[in-house]
Design a protein around this motif. Structure first.
Motif, short mmCIF file in Angstrom:
data_model
loop_
_atom_site.label_atom_id
_atom_site.label_comp_id
_atom_site.label_asym_id
_atom_site.label_seq_id
_atom_site.Cartn_x
_atom_site.Cartn_y
_atom_site.Cartn_z
N PRO A 46 31.53 107.82 -51.29
CA PRO A 46 31.12 107.09 -50.20
C PRO A 46 30.82 105.68 -50.43
O PRO A 46 30.91 104.58 -49.62
CB PRO A 46 29.90 107.57 -49.71
N GLY A 47 30.48 105.34 -51.57
CA GLY A 47 30.03 104.10 -52.19
C GLY A 47 30.74 103.61 -53.50
O GLY A 47 30.94 104.70 -54.42
N ALA A 48 30.90 102.33 -53.92
CA ALA A 48 31.17 101.72 -55.08
C ALA A 48 30.70 100.43 -55.37
O ALA A 48 30.72 99.71 -54.30
CB ALA A 48 32.67 102.06 -55.45
N ILE A 49 30.36 100.13 -56.49
CA ILE A 49 29.80 98.94 -56.78
C ILE A 49 30.24 98.42 -58.22
O ILE A 49 30.27 99.19 -59.20
CB ILE A 49 28.27 98.62 -56.37
N ALA A 50 30.66 97.33 -58.42
CA ALA A 50 31.08 96.87 -60.10
C ALA A 50 30.14 95.63 -60.22
O ALA A 50 30.32 94.59 -59.21
CB ALA A 50 32.43 96.71 -60.25
N VAL A 51 29.50 95.29 -61.32
CA VAL A 51 29.06 93.93 -61.67
C VAL A 51 29.81 93.56 -62.78
O VAL A 51 29.83 94.12 -64.19
CB VAL A 51 27.65 94.30 -61.97
N LEU A 93 24.73 107.01 -46.41
CA LEU A 93 25.59 107.17 -45.09
C LEU A 93 24.51 107.19 -43.80
O LEU A 93 25.22 106.77 -43.03
CB LEU A 93 26.29 108.46 -45.29
N THR A 94 23.35 107.47 -44.11
CA THR A 94 22.49 107.56 -43.05
C THR A 94 22.13 106.19 -42.58
O THR A 94 22.10 105.99 -41.28
CB THR A 94 21.20 108.28 -43.50
N THR A 95 21.88 105.21 -43.17
CA THR A 95 21.72 103.85 -43.05
C THR A 95 22.69 102.95 -42.99
O THR A 95 22.76 102.03 -42.15
CB THR A 95 20.62 103.27 -43.97
N GLY A 96 23.85 103.35 -43.69
CA GLY A 96 24.90 102.28 -43.67
C GLY A 96 24.71 101.02 -44.51
O GLY A 96 25.77 100.24 -44.65
N ARG A 97 23.55 101.03 -45.46
CA ARG A 97 23.64 99.86 -46.07
C ARG A 97 24.33 99.61 -47.31
O ARG A 97 24.78 100.67 -47.57
CB ARG A 97 22.07 99.69 -46.52
#
Length: 407
Positions: free
Chosen positions: A73-78, A95-99
């Motif tokens: 559902p999410g991915a982040i790369a720094v 997924l509940t808040t969509g932030r």
């Protein structure tokens, strides 16, 4: 200071959190149990314009990974080069808040925690409080006599031959019956105390979660100091890690990246708090953030916590791969791996835990670094095709990191 856990959830939410219990427990066993010996790994070379530092290409690659059926559902790369940092993200943190995912979101770092136990051990070796050739017999005489000749060096190299406690049926029965069970981390090796070594120490590579439990116990025995305190004094403070801790329970501190079970036949289930961290401790229990992990790998890969003598020994590369395999061809050092990609090499570690898959990597001088997180568990046993795609995406991000474009 470690982040403060949030208040308990209402009973109705606690009940809903246990809906995916059985699958989550199965994932726990998969992510910790090594089913076959790891071998040198080579990722498929999927060349895109991302190799030249094109932000839009990186964004498209990450979004494609998230949008694929059964994808995280999410991915982040720094990515950081010198003082310049950029963040690429896709999907959501919750997924509940969509932030969206953020660099300061907490997450389970899985087996990248093994690099932290390596950092503690090497820092102590640099201070002559512990030796790489110290044996279990010398430091931990309560452990089985048959294990006595195993050295700290072999534990860090995954050539010890120690049986993996996470494979023990009694351990798995406890986790299945009560995923929130709070283990005594210092007794985890008791589950395999009656087992012989898998092979003579130093004769082959085999990734084992028992190795890093033993590393932490040796560090405690050498100093008379709890491992959690050693982490704070030898790793967190010197590297400026503000949001990293080693909890013993199952709660996650706010805000956090929610981890999900993404079985293709059902909607994603939030399993962020389905398991207690006490069952993995020094082998995989740390909670951190992408920002902190970026600081950690820059210091760890470059040897900022110990001198050149230990750094040379840490980079004694042998045949072996992290679990799951990282991008490119993998070889193993002391609690660190070398990832030789088509664009150059980086040093780091990977890990996976129910709801999370991690890669941390940096150039040997620590000037360029990458933290890459997705919010589902991906490994060769659960989905070898998705792991192949993940490694290809990771390699594109490494290429962008190493390119001469802006960092």
């Amino acid at each position: 200071m470690p982040p403060r856990p949030r208040p308990s959830r209402p009973a109705s939410r606690r009940r809903s959190a246990f809906r995916p219990r059985l699958r989550a427990v199965r994932l726990f066993a998969v992510c910790l149990t090594v089913l076959v010996p790891a071998a040198p790994a080579t990722a498929a070379a999927t060349t895109t314009s991302a190799a030249h530092g094109d932000d839009s290409a990186l964004q498209r690659r990450l979004e494609a990974l998230v949008r694929a059926p059964g994808g995280p559902p999410g991915a982040i790369a720094v990515l950081q080069r010198g003082p310049h940092t950029r963040v690429v993200r896709a999907g959501v943190a919750d997924l509940t808040t969509g932030r969206p995912p953020e660099p300061d979101d907490h997450m389970r770092i899985a087996s990248t925690a093994k690099a932290f136990s390596g950092a503690v051990a090497l820092a102590l070796a640099d201070r002559h409080a512990l030796g790489l050739d110290d044996t279990l017999r010398e430091r931990l005489p309560r452990l089985p006599r048959a294990w006595g000749a195993v050295t700290l060096r072999q534990l860090l190299h995954h050539t010890s031959g120690l049986p993996d406690y996470t494979e023990d049926p009694r351990f798995q029965e406890i986790v299945t019956a009560d995923p929130h069970h709070r283990f005594d981390p210092r007794r985890l090796l008791d589950f395999v105390a009656d087992d012989s070594l898998r092979f003579p120490p130093g004769t082959r590579y085999q990734y084992s979660n028992s190795d890093n439990i033993a590393v932490a116990l040796m560090a405690e025995a050498a100093t008379g100091t709890p491992y959690e305190t050693l982490l704070r004094e030898l790793v967190y403070r010197p590297l400026g890690l503000r949001d990293t801790s080693l909890p013993s329970g199952f709660r996650m501190p706010e805000p956090y990246l929610h981890g999900y079970d993404t079985a293709p036949s059902a909607p994603p289930e939030d399993i962020s708090e389905i398991l207690s961290a006490s069952g993995v401790w020094a082998s995989g229990g740390i909670v951190s953030t992408p920002a902190d992990m970026n600081r950690f790998i820059r210091g760890y890969a470059s040897g900022a916590l110990y001198g050149k003598r230990l750094l040379r020994q840490q980079r004694d590369w042998i045949e072996g791969a992290s679990e799951p395999a990282g991008p490119g061809a993998n070889t193993a050092g002391l609690a660190i791996f070398r990832y030789a990609t088509r664009c150059g090499e980086v040093l780091g570690h990977t890990g996976n835990f129910p709801g999370y898959t991690q890669l941390i990597a940096a150039t040997p001088d620590g000037d360029r670094s990458l933290t890459f997180t997705v919010t589902s568990q991906i490994n060769r046993t659960l989905d070898s095709d998705r792991l192949r795609e993940l490694r290809a995406v990771q390699e594109d991000f490494v290429c962008a990191l190493l390119s001469d474009g802006r960092g």
